[in-house]
Design an enzyme around this catalytic site. Sequence first.
Site, short mmCIF file in Angstrom:
data_model
loop_
_atom_site.label_atom_id
_atom_site.label_comp_id
_atom_site.label_asym_id
_atom_site.label_seq_id
_atom_site.Cartn_x
_atom_site.Cartn_y
_atom_site.Cartn_z
N LYS A 68 42.92 -95.31 66.96
CA LYS A 68 41.81 -95.95 66.25
C LYS A 68 42.34 -96.83 65.10
O LYS A 68 41.92 -97.98 64.95
CB LYS A 68 40.84 -94.89 65.70
CG LYS A 68 40.16 -94.07 66.81
CD LYS A 68 39.13 -93.09 66.28
CE LYS A 68 39.72 -91.93 65.52
NZ LYS A 68 40.59 -91.06 66.35
N ASP A 113 38.61 -94.81 57.51
CA ASP A 113 38.95 -93.71 58.40
C ASP A 113 38.08 -92.51 58.03
O ASP A 113 37.62 -92.41 56.89
CB ASP A 113 40.44 -93.37 58.21
CG ASP A 113 41.02 -92.65 59.42
OD1 ASP A 113 40.30 -92.50 60.43
OD2 ASP A 113 42.19 -92.25 59.35
N ARG A 221 50.20 -90.71 70.17
CA ARG A 221 50.90 -90.18 68.99
C ARG A 221 51.79 -88.99 69.36
O ARG A 221 52.91 -88.87 68.89
CB ARG A 221 49.90 -89.77 67.90
CG ARG A 221 50.57 -89.30 66.62
CD ARG A 221 49.58 -88.92 65.55
NE ARG A 221 48.79 -90.07 65.13
CZ ARG A 221 47.64 -89.99 64.46
NH1 ARG A 221 47.16 -88.81 64.13
NH2 ARG A 221 47.00 -91.07 64.12
#
Length: 341
Positions: A68, A113, A221
């Site tokens: 994101k 975020d 990730r």
Amino acid sequence: MPKAKDILTLEEQPDEQTFDISLRPRNLNEYIGQESVKENLKIAIGAAKHRKEPLEHVLLHGSPGLGKTTLAHIIGAELGAAVRVTSGPALERAGDVAAILTNLGEGDILFIDEVHRLPRTVEEILYPAMEDFAIDIVVGKGPGARTLRLDLPKATIIGATTRLALLSAPLRDRFGISYHLDYYSEKDIEIILERSARILKVPVEPEARKLLASRSRRTPRVANRLLRRVRDYAQVKTGGKVNMDSATQALEQLGIDTFGLDATDRRILSCIIDQFNGGPVGLSTLGATTGEDIQTLEDVVEPFLLQIGLLVRTPRGRVATPLAYQHLQRNAPVDLQQRLV
Ligand code: ADE
């Protein structure tokens, strides 16, 4: 060697920021996977550029580690706009967000975020900011108080959240564009690993790359983190080259199993199976029994276990599936099927 918990945690680690920046794709063409999001974004960005208007506000939602933040920076790069980064918990007071908003440039991007964690007072400042590019400031107190409307630069807000359901409806409705990021296919994770290995100049044999991809929770990730750990292992044990041997040994040492589960995942599943006879069990009970943070269970552990079919969510709680019993080498109770509905 770090523990598996550190490897599979989906939070970005401080030492990872520099590492990850070099691996992060910088434009949509470099960004692998999430095809429909990319396609829609290309259209929205192209149209905004054509009209010389700011891009509509964008909401990105999905599990941690799926890209994101990366996508927000890419949107900025594609628009040639500056990206200012903040987060829901960092914006404590209305004044914090007002200061940021008034300092943005025309067409800039403000990335927020964890947007589901904005305090209510901050959210209320954002409503007119998003809708009318203005903020309302109350001047004075009591009967003499007046509201002053202050115009803002026309900037785009990109919000990111792992918990779409926690966003208030008025805030959610103010994002004109909303995309869900899904888990990646293993094939896409393999391509991401190939790209990362190339950038890091780590030779990785194709079979080893496939193995790493299959253990990466379909999350970039995690894949990049595994690559880094396996690279360390190979450097010390097998002369630098990542092959099946070094990759297998490194994964074993990290306690990551064939499904990509770590010790925490297995502990949660074992707890449901052994202590609650397979479930159903509520998340808070599970948290209390295992000592695991409920937020982590809900945001990180559970979504992946649901995704790969080891867990099912029923109205009465979480139930371990026959696959979970098989994976943990336990015998499933005969009435398990009835509990899964
Ligand atoms: N690194 C992390 N996520 C990526 C993605 N989606 N594409 C390419 N590289 C990445």
